[in-house]
Scaffold this motif. Sequence first.
Motif, short mmCIF file in Angstrom:
data_model
loop_
_atom_site.label_atom_id
_atom_site.label_comp_id
_atom_site.label_asym_id
_atom_site.label_seq_id
_atom_site.Cartn_x
_atom_site.Cartn_y
_atom_site.Cartn_z
N UNK A 77 -18.59 -21.08 -41.54
CA UNK A 77 -17.08 -20.81 -42.28
C UNK A 77 -16.34 -20.27 -41.57
N UNK A 78 -16.73 -19.38 -40.74
CA UNK A 78 -15.64 -18.78 -39.61
C UNK A 78 -15.47 -19.66 -38.38
N UNK A 79 -16.20 -20.79 -38.19
CA UNK A 79 -16.04 -21.68 -37.19
C UNK A 79 -16.42 -21.16 -35.82
N UNK A 80 -17.53 -20.17 -36.14
CA UNK A 80 -18.11 -19.35 -34.78
C UNK A 80 -19.42 -20.10 -34.39
N UNK A 81 -20.22 -21.01 -35.25
CA UNK A 81 -21.48 -21.38 -35.15
C UNK A 81 -21.58 -22.29 -33.76
N UNK A 82 -22.35 -22.03 -32.95
CA UNK A 82 -22.53 -23.39 -31.91
C UNK A 82 -24.02 -24.04 -32.06
N UNK A 83 -24.76 -23.25 -32.64
CA UNK A 83 -26.07 -24.04 -33.21
C UNK A 83 -27.07 -22.93 -33.56
N UNK A 84 -28.28 -23.65 -34.41
CA UNK A 84 -29.38 -22.91 -34.89
C UNK A 84 -30.62 -23.36 -33.91
N UNK A 85 -31.14 -22.33 -33.40
CA UNK A 85 -32.45 -22.68 -32.45
C UNK A 85 -33.69 -22.40 -33.48
N UNK A 86 -34.34 -23.24 -33.46
CA UNK A 86 -35.69 -23.00 -34.16
C UNK A 86 -36.87 -22.81 -33.10
N UNK A 87 -37.31 -21.56 -32.60
CA UNK A 87 -38.20 -21.03 -31.88
C UNK A 87 -39.61 -21.22 -32.42
N UNK A 88 -40.41 -22.26 -32.44
CA UNK A 88 -41.79 -22.42 -33.22
C UNK A 88 -42.15 -23.79 -33.21
N UNK A 89 -42.86 -24.12 -33.98
CA UNK A 89 -43.45 -25.57 -34.15
C UNK A 89 -42.92 -26.26 -35.33
N UNK A 90 -43.46 -27.53 -35.76
CA UNK A 90 -42.66 -28.30 -36.80
C UNK A 90 -42.56 -27.40 -38.18
#
Length: 338
Positions: free
Chosen positions: A76-89
């Motif tokens: 909503x703030x226009x700040x998100x580059x991305x979400x990284x999932x550190x793990x498995x499926x």
Amino acid sequence: MTIESTAEPTAEQPRPVRPLDLEARRVLMLVNRKAGSGRGRAIVEHATEALAEHGLSVEQISDLGKLHDATLSAMQAGELRGVVSAGGDGTICAALNSTPPGAPLAVLPLGTENLLARYFSHRRSPKSVADLLTKGVIVPMDAGQAGDQLFTTVVSAGLDAEVVRELHENRRGNISHLAYVAPLLRTIAKYRYPKVRVTSVDTTGEAFSATGRWSFLLNLPRYALNLPIAPNAVGTDGLLDACVLERGSLGTGLWYVLQMLRRRHHMLDSVHTARRSKFRIESADGEPIPYQIDGDPGGMLPVEVTSLPGRMSLVASLEVAQRLGFETGAEKTGGERD
């Protein structure tokens, strides 16, 4: 006899990718607590440092409720580059379920099974994550939904789902491939191969109904140990690929695996396949049967499973996006984006 789907993927224009918002500087990293030690923890820390070298602010999160709120606020703030999932499926599946539609998801593969990461050529490397979030593009992929849970790759019911249930009920700490040995042996010793019925509940093509001892619904052409159960599954066609195996015993299971490795199982009279947008899986004789979602327990049958076109926004390299048939904008510039 083998039931082949008459519902082929519809012809469509290549889906365009979305660029990353290079003005956004915030990265949220979902870290699996149960896999957050040893070498995996060191990789997470090095990845955080590599992203910081590119001017990105990384927040490590283990609580899924906090991930949802932080992702929504950052979007909503226009700040998100991305979400990284550190793990498995299981971790990327949890991230998908805990983030709003449109949130860019990248994978740092640290789990026992990393089917989605292998499909997108995501490497277990801090530099790889940094490259994804600085040079990558966002590709719209289909997700699946089983009941109220989203998934990336597969839902299944049969011996494998019972092994998953047994493993997670008795797990202690990290899961490795060796951790599957004991629950697999216990399950093989007692499993009775109850009957599972799979039916299509959409309106495309001819009606489909098959009863067997193993059932798989795949969104992508990936399964554990790289078994080609549905090698032609496509994660951008709005459809799921079903594979139902009639016979149930350890010996026939191994025989099915051999035929899969030979890419001949779909030719067998005891194998039924279909491609549809929505299926129902249920117990055919009333016995309680568990199902698994992307390697984690999903619950007990029955369950309805649906394809959700474009529900996943995954960060991929430009080369992988082109390999998957996405329109990248590089086609007219010899490989470089505008």
